[in-house]
Design a protein around this motif. Structure first.
Motif, PDB file in Angstrom:
ATOM      1  N   ALA A 103       0.870  -1.233  -0.049  1.00 19.31           N
ATOM      2  CA  ALA A 103      -0.130  -0.019   0.008  1.00 19.31           C
ATOM      3  C   ALA A 103       0.949   1.291  -0.021  1.00 19.31           C
ATOM      4  O   ALA A 103       0.465   2.254  -0.609  1.00 19.31           O
ATOM      5  N   GLU A 104       1.860   1.255   0.633  1.00 13.72           N
ATOM      6  CA  GLU A 104       2.672   2.398   0.739  1.00 13.72           C
ATOM      7  C   GLU A 104       3.540   2.726  -0.586  1.00 13.72           C
ATOM      8  O   GLU A 104       3.644   3.928  -1.048  1.00 13.72           O
ATOM      9  N   ALA A 105       4.021   1.457  -1.257  1.00 14.66           N
ATOM     10  CA  ALA A 105       4.550   1.587  -2.608  1.00 14.66           C
ATOM     11  C   ALA A 105       3.463   2.228  -3.434  1.00 14.66           C
ATOM     12  O   ALA A 105       3.656   3.020  -4.320  1.00 14.66           O
ATOM     13  N   ARG A 106       2.092   1.832  -3.517  1.00 19.84           N
ATOM     14  CA  ARG A 106       1.308   2.053  -4.231  1.00 19.84           C
ATOM     15  C   ARG A 106       0.908   3.575  -4.047  1.00 19.84           C
ATOM     16  O   ARG A 106       0.797   4.385  -5.376  1.00 19.84           O
ATOM     17  N   LEU A 121       4.729   5.942 -12.597  1.00 15.39           N
ATOM     18  CA  LEU A 121       5.220   4.988 -12.811  1.00 15.39           C
ATOM     19  C   LEU A 121       6.718   4.914 -13.384  1.00 15.39           C
ATOM     20  O   LEU A 121       7.430   3.992 -12.996  1.00 15.39           O
ATOM     21  N   THR A 122       7.129   6.013 -13.685  1.00 16.10           N
ATOM     22  CA  THR A 122       8.670   6.226 -14.281  1.00 16.10           C
ATOM     23  C   THR A 122       9.381   7.421 -13.613  1.00 16.10           C
ATOM     24  O   THR A 122       8.536   8.220 -12.869  1.00 16.10           O
ATOM     25  N   VAL A 123      10.710   7.382 -13.558  1.00 19.97           N
ATOM     26  CA  VAL A 123      11.570   8.329 -12.998  1.00 19.97           C
ATOM     27  C   VAL A 123      12.351   8.689 -14.139  1.00 19.97           C
ATOM     28  O   VAL A 123      12.899   7.918 -14.877  1.00 19.97           O
ATOM     29  N   PRO A 124      12.860   9.929 -13.958  1.00 16.84           N
ATOM     30  CA  PRO A 124      14.083  10.314 -14.950  1.00 16.84           C
ATOM     31  C   PRO A 124      15.264   9.650 -14.512  1.00 16.84           C
ATOM     32  O   PRO A 124      15.777   9.462 -13.410  1.00 16.84           O
ATOM     33  N   HIS A 167       9.872   3.484 -11.866  1.00 18.03           N
ATOM     34  CA  HIS A 167       9.955   3.908 -10.482  1.00 18.03           C
ATOM     35  C   HIS A 167      10.285   2.706  -9.720  1.00 18.03           C
ATOM     36  O   HIS A 167       9.829   1.587  -9.750  1.00 18.03           O
ATOM     37  N   PRO A 168      11.325   3.042  -8.556  1.00 14.78           N
ATOM     38  CA  PRO A 168      11.833   1.734  -7.610  1.00 14.78           C
ATOM     39  C   PRO A 168      10.419   1.085  -7.029  1.00 14.78           C
ATOM     40  O   PRO A 168      10.740  -0.159  -6.562  1.00 14.78           O
ATOM     41  N   CYS A 169       9.514   1.999  -6.850  1.00 14.38           N
ATOM     42  CA  CYS A 169       8.545   1.664  -6.206  1.00 14.38           C
ATOM     43  C   CYS A 169       7.438   0.509  -6.749  1.00 14.38           C
ATOM     44  O   CYS A 169       6.713  -0.460  -5.999  1.00 14.38           O
ATOM     45  N   VAL A 170       7.705   0.334  -8.080  1.00 17.04           N
ATOM     46  CA  VAL A 170       7.000  -0.643  -8.759  1.00 17.04           C
ATOM     47  C   VAL A 170       7.528  -2.263  -8.408  1.00 17.04           C
ATOM     48  O   VAL A 170       6.757  -3.040  -8.168  1.00 17.04           O
ATOM     49  N   ALA A 171       8.818  -2.225  -8.332  1.00 20.16           N
ATOM     50  CA  ALA A 171       9.261  -3.455  -7.796  1.00 20.16           C
ATOM     51  C   ALA A 171       9.074  -3.681  -6.173  1.00 20.16           C
ATOM     52  O   ALA A 171       8.826  -4.793  -5.883  1.00 20.16           O
ATOM     53  N   ARG A 208       5.391  -5.095  -6.335  1.00 15.30           N
ATOM     54  CA  ARG A 208       5.432  -6.305  -6.978  1.00 15.30           C
ATOM     55  C   ARG A 208       5.825  -7.191  -5.988  1.00 15.30           C
ATOM     56  O   ARG A 208       5.407  -8.373  -5.556  1.00 15.30           O
ATOM     57  N   ASP A 209       6.843  -7.114  -5.326  1.00 11.63           N
ATOM     58  CA  ASP A 209       7.519  -7.949  -4.411  1.00 11.63           C
ATOM     59  C   ASP A 209       6.639  -8.052  -2.930  1.00 11.63           C
ATOM     60  O   ASP A 209       6.626  -9.245  -2.620  1.00 11.63           O
ATOM     61  N   ALA A 210       5.984  -6.829  -2.563  1.00 12.83           N
ATOM     62  CA  ALA A 210       5.349  -7.187  -1.503  1.00 12.83           C
ATOM     63  C   ALA A 210       4.052  -7.992  -1.830  1.00 12.83           C
ATOM     64  O   ALA A 210       3.292  -8.523  -0.883  1.00 12.83           O
ATOM     65  N   ARG A 211       3.345  -7.660  -2.950  1.00 10.76           N
ATOM     66  CA  ARG A 211       2.215  -8.560  -3.485  1.00 10.76           C
ATOM     67  C   ARG A 211       2.340  -9.897  -3.566  1.00 10.76           C
ATOM     68  O   ARG A 211       1.607 -10.976  -3.064  1.00 10.76           O
TER      69      ARG A 211
END
Length: 92
Positions: free
Chosen positions: A47-50, A58-61, A70-74, A77-80
């Motif tokens: 939830a925090e990453a979401r 979804l992306t960062v420069p 974005h690092p929070c995508v991983a 995913r890993d938390a799910r």
């Protein structure tokens, strides 16, 4: 369980309610309670990453001017995956 356990203080309120409800509905052994706590933490991390992704996108420069995930995508995913595996392990 007959005695009411307290959810770990670091869990989000809604996750803590879920944690308590599962403990009330199932007779969990101490090792199951540890797995349940890990599942709740994984749920909160997801939830925090979401939430971070909703703010940042979804992306960062990149340094070269491109975009990367974005690092929070991983993290999400890993938390799910961790949550799903822990729930399966608990046979809930």
């Amino acid at each position: 369980m007959s005695k009411r356990l307290r959810a770990p203080r670091h869990l989000r309120p809604e996750t803590a309610r879920w944690w308590r409800q599962v403990n009330e509905d199932y007779a969990l052994e101490p090792h199951h309670i540890r797995l349940l706590t890990l599942a709740a933490e994984a749920y909160d991390r997801c939830a925090e990453a979401r939430e971070q992704l909703e703010k940042d996108g979804l992306t960062v420069p990149t340094g070269s001017g491109g975009l990367k995930p974005h690092p929070c995508v991983a993290i999400e995913r890993d938390a799910r995956i961790a949550f799903a595996r822990l729930i399966r392990e608990l046979d809930l």
